[in-house]
Motif scaffolding. Structure first.
Motif, PDB file in Angstrom:
ATOM      1  N   ALA A 101     132.498 -65.760 -41.761  1.00  0.00           N
ATOM      2  CA  ALA A 101     131.693 -64.752 -42.449  1.00  0.00           C
ATOM      3  C   ALA A 101     131.209 -63.663 -41.503  1.00  0.00           C
ATOM      4  O   ALA A 101     131.299 -62.467 -41.815  1.00  0.00           O
ATOM      5  N   GLU A 102     130.723 -64.046 -40.321  1.00  0.00           N
ATOM      6  CA  GLU A 102     130.158 -63.054 -39.398  1.00  0.00           C
ATOM      7  C   GLU A 102     131.223 -62.154 -38.768  1.00  0.00           C
ATOM      8  O   GLU A 102     130.902 -61.111 -38.199  1.00  0.00           O
ATOM      9  N   ASP A 103     132.496 -62.545 -38.879  1.00  0.00           N
ATOM     10  CA  ASP A 103     133.582 -61.738 -38.303  1.00  0.00           C
ATOM     11  C   ASP A 103     134.240 -60.814 -39.315  1.00  0.00           C
ATOM     12  O   ASP A 103     135.055 -59.968 -38.952  1.00  0.00           O
ATOM     13  N   GLN A 104     133.907 -60.975 -40.588  1.00  0.00           N
ATOM     14  CA  GLN A 104     134.634 -60.244 -41.625  1.00  0.00           C
ATOM     15  C   GLN A 104     134.362 -58.737 -41.576  1.00  0.00           C
ATOM     16  O   GLN A 104     135.299 -57.929 -41.616  1.00  0.00           O
ATOM     17  N   PHE A 105     133.095 -58.345 -41.499  1.00  0.00           N
ATOM     18  CA  PHE A 105     132.804 -56.907 -41.512  1.00  0.00           C
ATOM     19  C   PHE A 105     133.301 -56.203 -40.252  1.00  0.00           C
ATOM     20  O   PHE A 105     133.889 -55.115 -40.356  1.00  0.00           O
ATOM     21  N   PRO A 106     133.115 -56.758 -39.035  1.00  0.00           N
ATOM     22  CA  PRO A 106     133.704 -56.107 -37.855  1.00  0.00           C
ATOM     23  C   PRO A 106     135.215 -55.934 -37.964  1.00  0.00           C
ATOM     24  O   PRO A 106     135.764 -54.921 -37.509  1.00  0.00           O
ATOM     25  N   ALA A 107     135.905 -56.909 -38.580  1.00  0.00           N
ATOM     26  CA  ALA A 107     137.353 -56.788 -38.753  1.00  0.00           C
ATOM     27  C   ALA A 107     137.687 -55.633 -39.693  1.00  0.00           C
ATOM     28  O   ALA A 107     138.636 -54.874 -39.463  1.00  0.00           O
ATOM     29  N   TRP A 108     136.901 -55.483 -40.775  1.00  0.00           N
ATOM     30  CA  TRP A 108     137.125 -54.373 -41.707  1.00  0.00           C
ATOM     31  C   TRP A 108     136.826 -53.039 -41.032  1.00  0.00           C
ATOM     32  O   TRP A 108     137.555 -52.057 -41.217  1.00  0.00           O
ATOM     33  N   GLN A 109     135.762 -52.973 -40.249  1.00  0.00           N
ATOM     34  CA  GLN A 109     135.439 -51.751 -39.508  1.00  0.00           C
ATOM     35  C   GLN A 109     136.619 -51.305 -38.649  1.00  0.00           C
ATOM     36  O   GLN A 109     136.971 -50.122 -38.625  1.00  0.00           O
ATOM     37  N   ALA A 110     137.213 -52.253 -37.939  1.00  0.00           N
ATOM     38  CA  ALA A 110     138.339 -51.914 -37.061  1.00  0.00           C
ATOM     39  C   ALA A 110     139.547 -51.462 -37.871  1.00  0.00           C
ATOM     40  O   ALA A 110     140.277 -50.554 -37.466  1.00  0.00           O
ATOM     41  N   HIS A 111     139.762 -52.070 -39.045  1.00  0.00           N
ATOM     42  CA  HIS A 111     140.937 -51.737 -39.848  1.00  0.00           C
ATOM     43  C   HIS A 111     140.884 -50.313 -40.386  1.00  0.00           C
ATOM     44  O   HIS A 111     141.898 -49.613 -40.427  1.00  0.00           O
ATOM     45  N   VAL A 112     139.696 -49.871 -40.812  1.00  0.00           N
ATOM     46  CA  VAL A 112     139.573 -48.537 -41.404  1.00  0.00           C
ATOM     47  C   VAL A 112     139.083 -47.492 -40.405  1.00  0.00           C
ATOM     48  O   VAL A 112     138.850 -46.335 -40.775  1.00  0.00           O
ATOM     49  N   ALA A 113     138.958 -47.862 -39.131  1.00  0.00           N
ATOM     50  CA  ALA A 113     138.443 -46.941 -38.111  1.00  0.00           C
ATOM     51  C   ALA A 113     139.218 -45.628 -38.002  1.00  0.00           C
ATOM     52  O   ALA A 113     138.615 -44.588 -37.711  1.00  0.00           O
ATOM     53  N   PRO A 114     140.551 -45.597 -38.228  1.00  0.00           N
ATOM     54  CA  PRO A 114     141.248 -44.303 -38.170  1.00  0.00           C
ATOM     55  C   PRO A 114     140.774 -43.311 -39.229  1.00  0.00           C
ATOM     56  O   PRO A 114     140.968 -42.108 -39.071  1.00  0.00           O
ATOM     57  N   LEU A 115     140.126 -43.815 -40.282  1.00  0.00           N
ATOM     58  CA  LEU A 115     139.712 -42.948 -41.389  1.00  0.00           C
ATOM     59  C   LEU A 115     138.215 -42.696 -41.402  1.00  0.00           C
ATOM     60  O   LEU A 115     137.772 -41.553 -41.444  1.00  0.00           O
ATOM     61  N   VAL A 116     137.432 -43.755 -41.406  1.00  0.00           N
ATOM     62  CA  VAL A 116     135.983 -43.631 -41.594  1.00  0.00           C
ATOM     63  C   VAL A 116     135.252 -44.677 -40.761  1.00  0.00           C
ATOM     64  O   VAL A 116     135.823 -45.682 -40.337  1.00  0.00           O
TER      65      VAL A 116
END
Length: 392
Positions: free
Chosen positions: A64-79
């Motif tokens: 659970a604690e790793d899910q949002f940082p992973a999403w942040q990295a995935h969409v980092a090229p955009l937002v």
């Protein structure tokens, strides 16, 4: 009278039929002996392999604690994304993202919890991605602000927005389809799209486009390579129809001609960034326009020389942040037309807010300078790579 398909299945002949076979030809019976689908040279009868393989990303298998940082990295090229004030990393962020690359367009199926997002001016300065994107919400709501104007997205309506401008917003838990289309795809209608940036589209044409895209998504796994350009072209035409009814086309003709000329000028600058002869005079000759027309064209961009320098600085930033580029800073500065390291450093710091040396440590998303085939697109291993290659 034709023979029913059910009668075509092979069966043993009875005694009467055997006698008839010996006494003479029976046309209707004889026809049964030859399968209708035996066409060894007919290419259309051969199955054609699907062209697309999705690129899937999900946080569901992570702690659970790793899910949002992973999403942040995935969409980092955009937002850049943030959790709501009442949420923490321990709450988790179950999100899924499936992308399909049609060569001239990306289709993304996306599901996310509530969050906020921002594409800042700083991110724009370090990114050459300026695609258009269209959002088709299936569930949830969103509120996105561009130049103090807020567009509210919801199911049954379309959102259209440019990645070439800063924006910020927030959304509730949602499922949506997102189309990413390169700006060059709309070169002849750029003024119309720019005038409708951050718009919510509804009505008959919007409903037709929603139905069309939803229908395409259900068939993505079976599409062939020949289907893809036609789908991209049809999607482009329907977006333009949503934005510019036929009655408005004539009134916008002069403006569209200016936009088409601007696109030619922009491509000329991009293709000649390292050329010593890149000047207003050379552009006038290449484009077949007067100096006054050229200056008028670039006035909204701060002038011709300002535009050229900005594009050269961005290209220099790309080179500086490329680990494979071993040139010294002064060599990169000279390559992009700067007469001295001091002049380059001052211009670079003013443009990006940090020095060229710091730029060595900053990731930039470069626009590929060469043509990339669909096969090469499909080999790219990340969503970021697909975004960078889109439209090149």
């Amino acid at each position: 009278m034709g023979i029913p398909e059910s009668d075509m299945a092979p069966r043993a002949m009875d005694a009467k039929e055997q006698d008839e076979a010996h006494t003479g030809p029976v046309p209707e019976r004889e026809r049964r002996r030859w399968p209708r689908d035996v066409q060894p040279d007919n290419e259309a009868a051969r199955p054609i392999a699907p062209a697309l393989e999705p690129l899937s990303f999900s946080t569901l298998e992570l702690a659970a604690e790793d899910q949002f940082p992973a999403w942040q990295a995935h969409v980092a090229p955009l937002v850049e994304v943030r959790l709501p004030d009442d949420k923490s990393l321990d709450d988790g962020f179950p999100a899924a993202h499936k992308a399909w690359n049609l060569g001239g367009m990306l289709i993304v199926e996306q599901r996310t919890p509530a969050h906020s997002y921002i594409r800042s001016a700083a991110k724009l300065r370090s990114s050459s991605i300026d695609h258009w994107y269209v959002v088709l919400p299936h569930t949830g709501r969103s509120w996105t602000e561009v130049n103090r104007r807020v567009a509210e997205g919801q199911p049954g309506k379309l959102e259209i927005r440019s990645l070439g401008y800063p924006f910020r917003g927030r959304m509730t838990e949602s499922e949506s389809l997102v189309l990413y289309l390169p700006r060059d795809l709309f070169a002849d209608a750029a003024a119309t799209l720019d005038a409708n940036n951050n718009s919510i589209l509804s009505g008959n044409f919007a409903n037709l486009l929603i139905d069309y895209v939803d229908g395409i998504v259900t068939r993505l796994r079976s599409l062939t390579a020949d289907d893809l350009p036609r789908i991209v072209h049809a999607t482009r035409s329907m977006i333009i129809a949503c934005l510019a009814p036929p009655a408005e086309h004539a009134a916008a003709a002069e403006q569209l001609a200016s936009v088409a000329l601007m696109e030619r000028a922009r491509r000329y600058v991009q293709n000649n960034l390292e050329a010593a002869h890149l000047t207003p005079d050379s552009m006038c000759r290449a484009l077949g326009v007067s100096r006054s027309r050229l200056y008028q064209l670039f006035e909204p961009s701060g002038g011709v020389l300002h535009y050229i320098q900005s594009r050269r600085l961005l290209a220099a930033h790309v080179a500086l942040s490329d680990p494979a580029d071993s040139r010294r800073i002064v060599q990169i500065a000279e390559a992009f037309g700067f007469s001295s390291a001091a002049n380059f450093s001052r211009a670079f710091s003013k443009e990006f807010g940090y020095s060229p040396r710091e730029g060595r440590r900053t990731t930039v998303l470069p626009r590929p300078a060469h043509s990339v085939s669909l096969g090469e697109h499909e080999k790219t291993s990340s969503f970021e790579g697909w975004l960078k290659a889109l439209g090149s």
